[in-house]
Design a protein around this motif. Structure first.
Motif, PDB file in Angstrom:
ATOM      1  N   LYS A   8       0.943  -1.064  -0.077  1.00 11.45           N
ATOM      2  CA  LYS A   8      -0.030   0.186   0.047  1.00 11.45           C
ATOM      3  C   LYS A   8       0.815   1.511   0.140  1.00 11.45           C
ATOM      4  CE  LYS A   8      -2.353   3.534   1.847  1.00 11.45           C
ATOM      5  NZ  LYS A   8      -2.286   4.540   2.630  1.00 11.45           N
ATOM      6  N   ASN A 158     -10.709   3.840   2.253  1.00 12.29           N
ATOM      7  CA  ASN A 158      -9.523   4.254   2.930  1.00 12.29           C
ATOM      8  C   ASN A 158      -8.542   3.123   2.242  1.00 12.29           C
ATOM      9  OD1 ASN A 158      -7.445   3.171   4.969  1.00 12.29           O
ATOM     10  ND2 ASN A 158      -7.729   5.236   5.342  1.00 12.29           N
ATOM     11  N   ASP A 160      -5.781   2.060   3.005  1.00 10.27           N
ATOM     12  CA  ASP A 160      -5.162   0.859   4.083  1.00 10.27           C
ATOM     13  C   ASP A 160      -6.116  -0.332   4.040  1.00 10.27           C
ATOM     14  OD1 ASP A 160      -3.165   2.420   4.520  1.00 10.27           O
ATOM     15  OD2 ASP A 160      -4.255   3.455   6.260  1.00 10.27           O
ATOM     16  N   GLY A 211      -4.336   9.066  10.658  1.00  9.88           N
ATOM     17  CA  GLY A 211      -4.000   8.317   9.710  1.00  9.88           C
ATOM     18  C   GLY A 211      -3.462   6.910   9.926  1.00  9.88           C
ATOM     19  N   LYS A 215      -4.537   2.180   9.411  1.00  7.28           N
ATOM     20  CA  LYS A 215      -3.470   1.372   9.005  1.00  7.28           C
ATOM     21  C   LYS A 215      -3.309   0.359   9.976  1.00  7.28           C
ATOM     22  CE  LYS A 215      -0.374   4.240   7.389  1.00  7.28           C
ATOM     23  NZ  LYS A 215      -1.092   4.522   6.193  1.00  7.28           N
TER      24      LYS A 215
HETATM   25 MG   LIG Z   1      -3.647   7.117   5.206  1.00 13.33          MG
END
Ligand SMILES: [Mg+2]
Ligand SMILES: Nc1ncnc2c1ncn2[C@@H]1O[C@H](COP(=O)(O)OP(=O)(O)OP(=O)(O)O)[C@@H](O)[C@H]1O
Length: 270
Positions: A8, A158, A160, A211, A215
């Motif tokens: 990613k 998203n 992730d 963020g 993840k």
């Molecule tokens: Mg992000």
């Protein structure tokens, strides 16, 4: 398909990725691995939103997505970011093909919480045939994380979470989150190994925020099944293991870390 590695590539780091990074992906492929890329686009999306004067906000690290935000997200991901990634991979000698998750039923999703987040989706199904076909042809799929949904048209996913869903569906052996920090930091120091329960504690304590939340959640969620290793690492290539792989934070299952600790204790005794 054997030996799939999902990378990613965070929008946060794309502009800092050097030729070396793309060459190492091309080299992986030459060595018989099958890399798949899922990309984010944070800064490019923000530029589009600013240009179009569309307001934006984040809730728990996820971008609240109105129809206008979705339009900017799509333009930035497929128009700007994906093209640059494909070009960079081609420059390193690899074959790469941009695909959008909302096309040909690749990613199918349902809304997470329409009231709170708007058009944000959670992936329900990944139709892997298209990706497998590309890999059979020796091409690296480069996926933009937009999904289609039954009742809401297209949804913003998203990147992730999309990467974790793709890795699980493809039976990948490894998932690497390439981002703009060295991994999960605590008081400025890199946490080399994290378990699912420490991830939870760190979120509660606010050590992991913004963020990094999607993840670590995505990392913890895909530790079942084929995936043997999930790493969060910096794309700047400064932190590497002896074998040249990216060094960062490895998220492991609870018992894996216990085994690791026991092994370390045993080694100390010797
Ligand atoms: Mg992000
Ligand atoms: N404990 C933590 N350690 C390191 N970074 C953290 C931590 N908690 C929060 N962060 C934030 O998470 C950010 C990385 O997530 P972010 O979503 O910004 O990037 P990305 O996922 O790589 O890019 P994109 O969202 O565009 O795909 C870091 O830049 C940092 O600000």
């Amino acid at each position: 398909m054997d030996d799939v590695i999902v990378l990613k590539c965070g929008g946060s780091t794309l502009e800092n990725l050097e030729a070396d990074f793309f060459e190492s992906i091309a080299a992986m492929q030459r060595q018989g691995m099958n890399p798949v890329i899922v990309h984010g686009g944070g800064p490019a999306i923000n530029r589009r939103l600013e240009k179009d004067r569309v307001p934006t906000e984040f809730v728990d690290g996820l971008r609240r997505t109105t129809p206008q935000v979705l339009e900017a997200v799509e333009k930035a991901l497929t128009g700007d970011v994906q093209r640059e990634l494909v070009r960079a991979l081609e420059n390193s000698g690899a074959c790469a093909k941009g695909v959008t998750g909302s096309e040909n039923g690749l990613l199918q999703a349902s809304p997470v919480d329409i009231e709170k987040l708007g058009l944000v989706g959670d992936v329900d199904t990944v139709h892997t045939e298209q990706l497998e076909e590309l890999m059979h042809r020796g091409c690296i799929p480069v996926i933009a994380p937009i999904a289609s949904s039954k009742n809401y048209g297209r949804l913003n996913v998203n990147a992730d979470a999309a990467a974790a869903a793709a890795a699980t569906a493809l039976g990948a052996v490894e998932l690497i989150f390439v981002t703009d920090v060295d991994g999960v930091l605590r008081g400025g120091k890199l946490e080399e190994t994290l378990t699912e329960s420490s991830v939870k504690t760190y979120m509660e304590e606010g050590i992991i925020y913004g963020g990094m939340i999607p993840k670590v959640k995505a990392a913890a969620a895909c530790l079942e099944g084929s995936i043997q290793k999930v790493t969060i690492a910096n794309g700047n290539g400064k932190n590497k293991n002896e074998d040249g792989t990216l060094k960062g934070t490895t998220v492991v299952k609870e018992h894996a870390s216990t085994a690791h600790t026991i092994e370390m204790m045993n080694n100390q005794e010797v």
